[in-house]
Design an enzyme around this catalytic site. Structure first.
Site, PDB file in Angstrom:
ATOM      1  CD  GLU A 103       7.839  37.467  32.504  1.00 48.48           C
ATOM      2  OE1 GLU A 103       7.605  38.281  32.096  1.00 48.48           O
ATOM      3  OE2 GLU A 103       8.718  36.941  31.826  1.00 48.48           O
ATOM      4  CB  THR A 125       1.630  36.614  37.829  1.00 49.42           C
ATOM      5  OG1 THR A 125       1.432  38.394  37.624  1.00 49.42           O
ATOM      6  CG2 THR A 125       1.665  35.410  37.209  1.00 49.42           C
ATOM      7  CB  ILE A 126      -2.283  40.337  39.705  1.00 46.94           C
ATOM      8  CG1 ILE A 126      -1.669  41.319  39.406  1.00 46.94           C
ATOM      9  CG2 ILE A 126      -2.275  39.915  41.941  1.00 46.94           C
ATOM     10  CD1 ILE A 126      -1.649  43.195  39.443  1.00 46.94           C
ATOM     11  CG  ASP A 127       0.216  40.774  35.022  1.00 46.77           C
ATOM     12  OD1 ASP A 127      -0.011  41.502  35.982  1.00 46.77           O
ATOM     13  OD2 ASP A 127       1.582  41.823  34.588  1.00 46.77           O
ATOM     14  CG  MET A 169      -1.541  47.005  37.148  1.00 44.77           C
ATOM     15  SD  MET A 169      -0.598  45.588  38.640  1.00 44.77           S
ATOM     16  CE  MET A 169       0.400  47.203  39.833  1.00 44.77           C
ATOM     17  NE  ARG A 267     -13.080  65.216  33.692  1.00 47.47           N
ATOM     18  CZ  ARG A 267     -13.288  65.306  35.285  1.00 47.47           C
ATOM     19  NH1 ARG A 267     -12.779  65.087  35.823  1.00 47.47           N
ATOM     20  NH2 ARG A 267     -14.069  66.908  34.894  1.00 47.47           N
ATOM     21  CG  HIS A 273       1.035  49.603  42.988  1.00 40.45           C
ATOM     22  ND1 HIS A 273       1.777  50.145  42.455  1.00 40.45           N
ATOM     23  CD2 HIS A 273       2.375  48.450  42.576  1.00 40.45           C
ATOM     24  CE1 HIS A 273       2.708  50.310  41.316  1.00 40.45           C
ATOM     25  NE2 HIS A 273       3.304  49.360  41.800  1.00 40.45           N
ATOM     26  CD  GLN A 275      -5.472  46.586  38.518  1.00 42.28           C
ATOM     27  OE1 GLN A 275      -5.684  46.015  37.673  1.00 42.28           O
ATOM     28  NE2 GLN A 275      -4.139  47.878  38.511  1.00 42.28           N
TER      29      GLN A 275
HETATM   30  O1  F6P Z   1       3.786  41.788  37.254  1.00 39.46           O
HETATM   31  C1  F6P Z   1       2.913  41.717  38.370  1.00 39.46           C
HETATM   32  C2  F6P Z   1       3.149  43.441  37.726  1.00 39.46           C
HETATM   33  O2  F6P Z   1       1.652  43.553  38.713  1.00 39.46           O
HETATM   34  C3  F6P Z   1       2.583  43.841  36.194  1.00 39.46           C
HETATM   35  O3  F6P Z   1       0.724  43.928  36.692  1.00 39.46           O
HETATM   36  C4  F6P Z   1       2.801  45.483  36.871  1.00 39.46           C
HETATM   37  O4  F6P Z   1       3.608  45.747  35.559  1.00 39.46           O
HETATM   38  C5  F6P Z   1       3.996  45.113  37.998  1.00 39.46           C
HETATM   39  O5  F6P Z   1       3.772  43.876  39.108  1.00 39.46           O
HETATM   40  C6  F6P Z   1       4.449  46.689  38.269  1.00 39.46           C
HETATM   41  O6  F6P Z   1       5.341  46.333  39.514  1.00 39.46           O
HETATM   42  P1  F6P Z   1       5.894  46.985  39.926  1.00 39.46           P
HETATM   43  O7  F6P Z   1       5.472  46.752  41.786  1.00 39.46           O
HETATM   44  O8  F6P Z   1       7.079  46.609  41.003  1.00 39.46           O
HETATM   45  O9  F6P Z   1       6.236  48.345  39.799  1.00 39.46           O
END
Ligand code: F6P
Length: 343
Positions: A103, A125-127, A169, A267, A273, A275
């Site tokens: 975005e 985006t992985i999101d 994430m 736990r 990351h 992911q």
């Molecule tokens: O926008 C993708 C994303 O992986 C989000 O899920 C996460 O909040 C963000 O990037 C993390 O970003 P950075 O690697 O800059 O900490």
């Protein structure tokens, strides 16, 4: 034509596959010369490029990350940034720019397109929270990584009769959490779209644990999840150039609350990351390749200001304004499926 590519925002498996496809069809079919701006909009502001043709991209199809680097630089937040990008394009003789990002990156691309820059967007985006496209590449890979982790956590949690909180994430939308929760058999899945009640989560765990020993409870929580007002305190972090807070940590605070309220050992695993790293799944490689081919076709059709997207299984073009207008949230129907399995 001289076509530049850039990758902006958080990296994602499949970025190299997109560029490889742009370069392949661009060079071999259209006779283009391909270059890459280094480190997202930062390199575009500074006019730093590298050759990015078929030769440079050879062998990168299965490689995660982006070989030209990425950043969260916003040219509109840097003194004279947008003007410098435009000047760099002219100075370097770049006819068209393919911006691959989420975005934020596409928001910049949209503004530049409105200023007359010849730009095409590719959604990443992985999101998976970009509207106008049903899927973004990287999402399938991220979900698979989460599910593999959850499967492993199940067996160790069962052995110790523990509760496991898995933080995944998902800043504004809980697509990864919803998919991973359903595919991983979660006891409870928490997404940013639905403020959660920590007591309801604890109740589900208590209910499950009354059924006997060695029944692991897996709680999947998206990093952007928020508790219902007044139920649990959260910390806030620093902001990036696009105004986003650095997330991570809600899982730890939820785990503390669960242990305190239920007495069950809890736990937390923050997948973070992991992911975003590593090789893309076959699905993501194919989607990324389709987007890349469609992007260079859009360049040669002069479809400036558009983004390639997946709709009803086909690759289409949509205006960048549509792509960045509104985030795509989790469909309540899908979350309803996850809820069927809450205890
Ligand atoms: O926008 C993708 C994303 O992986 C989000 O899920 C996460 O909040 C963000 O990037 C993390 O970003 P950075 O690697 O800059 O900490």
């Amino acid at each position: 034509m001289r076509v530049a590519m850039l990758t902006g925002g958080g990296d994602c498996p499949g970025l190299n596959a997109v560029m490889r496809a742009v370069a392949r069809k661009g060079e071999r079919h259209y006779g283009d010369e391909l270059v890459g701006f280094l480190d997202g909009w930062k390199g575009a502001i500074e006019g730093r490029t590298v050759p990015l043709g078929v030769d440079q991209l050879r062998g990168t199809l299965p490689r995660g990350g982006t070989i030209i680097g990425s950043s969260r630089t916003n040219p509109y937040k840097v003194e004279g940034g947008a003007e410098r990008v435009k000047a760099a394009l002219v100075d370097l003789g770049v006819d068209a720019l393919v911006a691959i990002g989420g975005e934020d990156t596409l928001g910049v691309a949209h503004q530049l397109a409105a200023d007359g820059v010849q730009v095409i967007g590719v959604p990443k985006t992985i999101d998976n929270d970009l509207s106008a496209t049903e899927l973004t590449f990287g999402f399938d890979t991220a979900v698979q990584i989460c599910v593999d982790a959850i499967d492993r956590l199940h067996t160790t949690a069962e052995s110790h009769d523990r509760v496991m909180v898995v933080e995944v994430m998902g800043r504004h939308a809980g697509h990864i959490a919803a998919w991973a929760g359903i595919a991983g058999g979660a006891t409870f899945t928490i997404i940013p779209e639905e403020p959660f009640d920590v007591e309801a989560v604890c109740e589900a765990i208590r209910h499950r644990h009354t059924k006997g020993q060695r029944l692991a409870s897996i709680i999947v929580i998206a990093e952007g999840a928020v508790p219902k007002e007044g139920t649990m305190a959260l910390q806030t972090g620093e902001l990036d150039a696009f105004g986003h807070v650095r997330l991570g940590g809600v899982g730890t605070r939820l785990a503390e609350q669960i242990e305190e309220r239920t007495g069950y050992e809890t736990r937390v695993t923050t997948l973070g990351h992991v992911q975003r790293g590593g090789t893309p799944t076959a699905f993501d490689r194919v989607l990324a390749t389709r987007f890349g081919v469609a992007a260079i076709d859009a360049v040669h059709d002069g479809a400036w200001g558009s983004m390639v997207a997946l709709q009803a299984g086909s690759i289409v073009r949509v205006p960048l304004s549509e792509a960045v207008g509104e985030l795509k949230l989790v469909d309540p129907e899908l979350y309803g499926v996850a809820q069927v399995f809450f205890e």
